[in-house]
Motif scaffolding. Structure first.
Motif: not given
Ligand code: PLP
Length: 427
Positions: A419, A422-423, A426
């Motif tokens: 996570e 992924k974050d 953006k």
């Protein structure tokens, strides 16, 4: 462990790292490992129970076993108990029996004879013993990789500077195991005396084909040294089957031992080839100064000398015992399951490239990756804010981030890492 001891230990650990949250550890934490009814590597409950055996906080995901491993209470308590016992009588505690016991356990874990094992303080010390003990002279050549840890670089560079040995390099290939054997073979000349490679690289965790390299080395009359800092305690293997001449490892990484412990394996037939250079009490097998008679200890104990910390050696024994109770096969299944989850998850994230090998026989529990849009230092800092302890890899110009998964890590921690990656971007 006694309940009072558990709380003392937990409190001590909390004070050291400045974290709270141990109160949530219930009585489960004081249940010894052997009370678990049936060990099954697929059973998530079992691994949750294993986690309670460590003082590790849940507040931070510790994913840097490749740097240092966490020790379970069983190890911490063994060290403390031995220290308490010895300090009451101010003795070193040195006697042959425990020495043999811990080395026997180490030999069982790593597939060699206890007489081929020396205690060291870390992998680097073992590397130095081999590097400085081999009869290498000016112009002799050795072959190593461009992906070595500093601990397996600096001793050889110092030897190059001092004695004029020649170092030939190859870059490990993730294309195939055979490609690495071919790369080594191409570098062999009449002057080659030694191949020095990691069992698993510190960079991408790639497991190198040691058996094949050993066969090649034997056929060419060359020594093979293996830096095993990343493999002892990570997966099961036998040093005798690997066939290398010497192997050095840390006790404080995947083996879960106390910090400042290590093991050096020297194949029986190599004991008289790798000359001990630092020697003293315990290195000898008898001497007479007046008659100028001296023999080395008949075993690898010849590489040990002087007073050392006995509690730490007992702690290493407790760590081996802990690993053996769970079983290396089970540990490897768990590590593989976590690292495969991580590997697959990372591969599905845009702009992320995974540098660790595709092949499951070459991939270890170290997974290394890069983000096309984010320098690895920034990515590591971003992951820090998610309370994820990872390690940047600058070695060999890899410039990437490495995540280790060992038996105390959880699928949730792996998902948290995914996570966070992924974050990170953006765009
Ligand atoms: C491949 C390799 N060799 C050697 C070392 C050095 O280990 P130690 O600190 O136990 O000497 C490390 C540590 O990360 C390593 O990854």
């Amino acid at each position: 462990m006694r309940r009072s001891d558990f709380f003392k230990t937990a409190l001590g650990a909390a004070t050291v790292v400045g974290l709270s949250g141990f109160a949530s550890n219930d009585d489960e934490a004081i249940r010894p490992l052997e009370t678990w009814p049936r060990i099954d590597a697929e059973d998530e409950q079992f691994w949750k129970f294993v986690r309670t055996q460590f003082p590790l906080t849940d507040e931070r995901a510790y994913m840097n076993t490749g740097g240092l491993g966490a020790s379970p209470y069983a190890v911490i308590d063994a060290v403390k108990a031995k220290m308490d016992e010895l300090e009451k009588v101010a003795e070193t505690g040195r006697s042959d029996e425990p020495w043999k016991d811990v080395k026997t356990a180490a030999g069982q874990l790593l597939g060699c004879d206890p007489t081929e094992m020396a205690f060291t303080r870390n992998a680097t010390e073992g590397i130095n013993i081999v590097c400085n003990g081999l009869p290498l002279k000016r112009g002799d050549e050795m072959i190593t990789t461009t992906h070595e840890h500093v601990g397996n670089v600096v001793p050889w560079l110092a030897l190059l500077k001092r004695e004029g040995i020649v170092i030939r390099l190859f870059e490990p290939s993730t294309a195939s195991a055979q490609e690495n054997v071919d790369r080594v073979e191409k570098l062999i000349s009449k002057k080659t005396r030694l191949i020095s490679v990691p069992h698993a690289t510190t960079t991408t965790g790639q497991i190198l084909p040691i058996r094949a390299l050993s066969a090649l080395a034997k056929a060419k009359g060359i020594w093979l040294f293996v830096d095993g800092a990343q493999t002892a305690g990570m997966f099961p293997f036998s040093l005798h089957e690997l066939g290398c001449d010497a192997y050095a490892t840390s006790g404080h990484k995947w083996m879960l031992g106390p910090k400042e412990t290590g093991l050096l394996y020297v194949r029986k037939e190599m004991l008289d080839v790798i000359q001990p250079k630092f020697v003293g009490a315990y290195s000898d097998g008898g001497f007479d100064l007046v008659k100028a008679i001296f023999n080395f200890h008949p075993t690898a104990q010849r590489y040990e000398y002087g007073t050392v910390s006995i509690p730490l050696r007992f702690g290493l024994g407790a760590a081996i015992n802990f690993l053996q109770k769970i079983g290396m096969e089970n540990i490897w299944k768990r590590n593989q399951s976590l690292s495969t989850r991580l590997f697959k998850g990372l591969k599905s994230i845009p702009y992320v490239s995974v540098l660790s090998p595709e092949s499951s026989t070459e991939r270890s529990a170290l997974v290394t990756f890069k983000h096309e849009k984010i320098p690895f230092g920034d990515l590591q800092r971003h992951l820090d804010t998610y309370k994820l302890r990872t390690r940047g890899v600058g070695e060999g110009g890899v410039n990437a981030l490495r995540i280790s998964t060992h038996l105390y890590n959880t699928p949730d921690e792996v998902d948290r890492a995914l996570e966070a990656v992924k974050d990170a971007y953006k765009g």
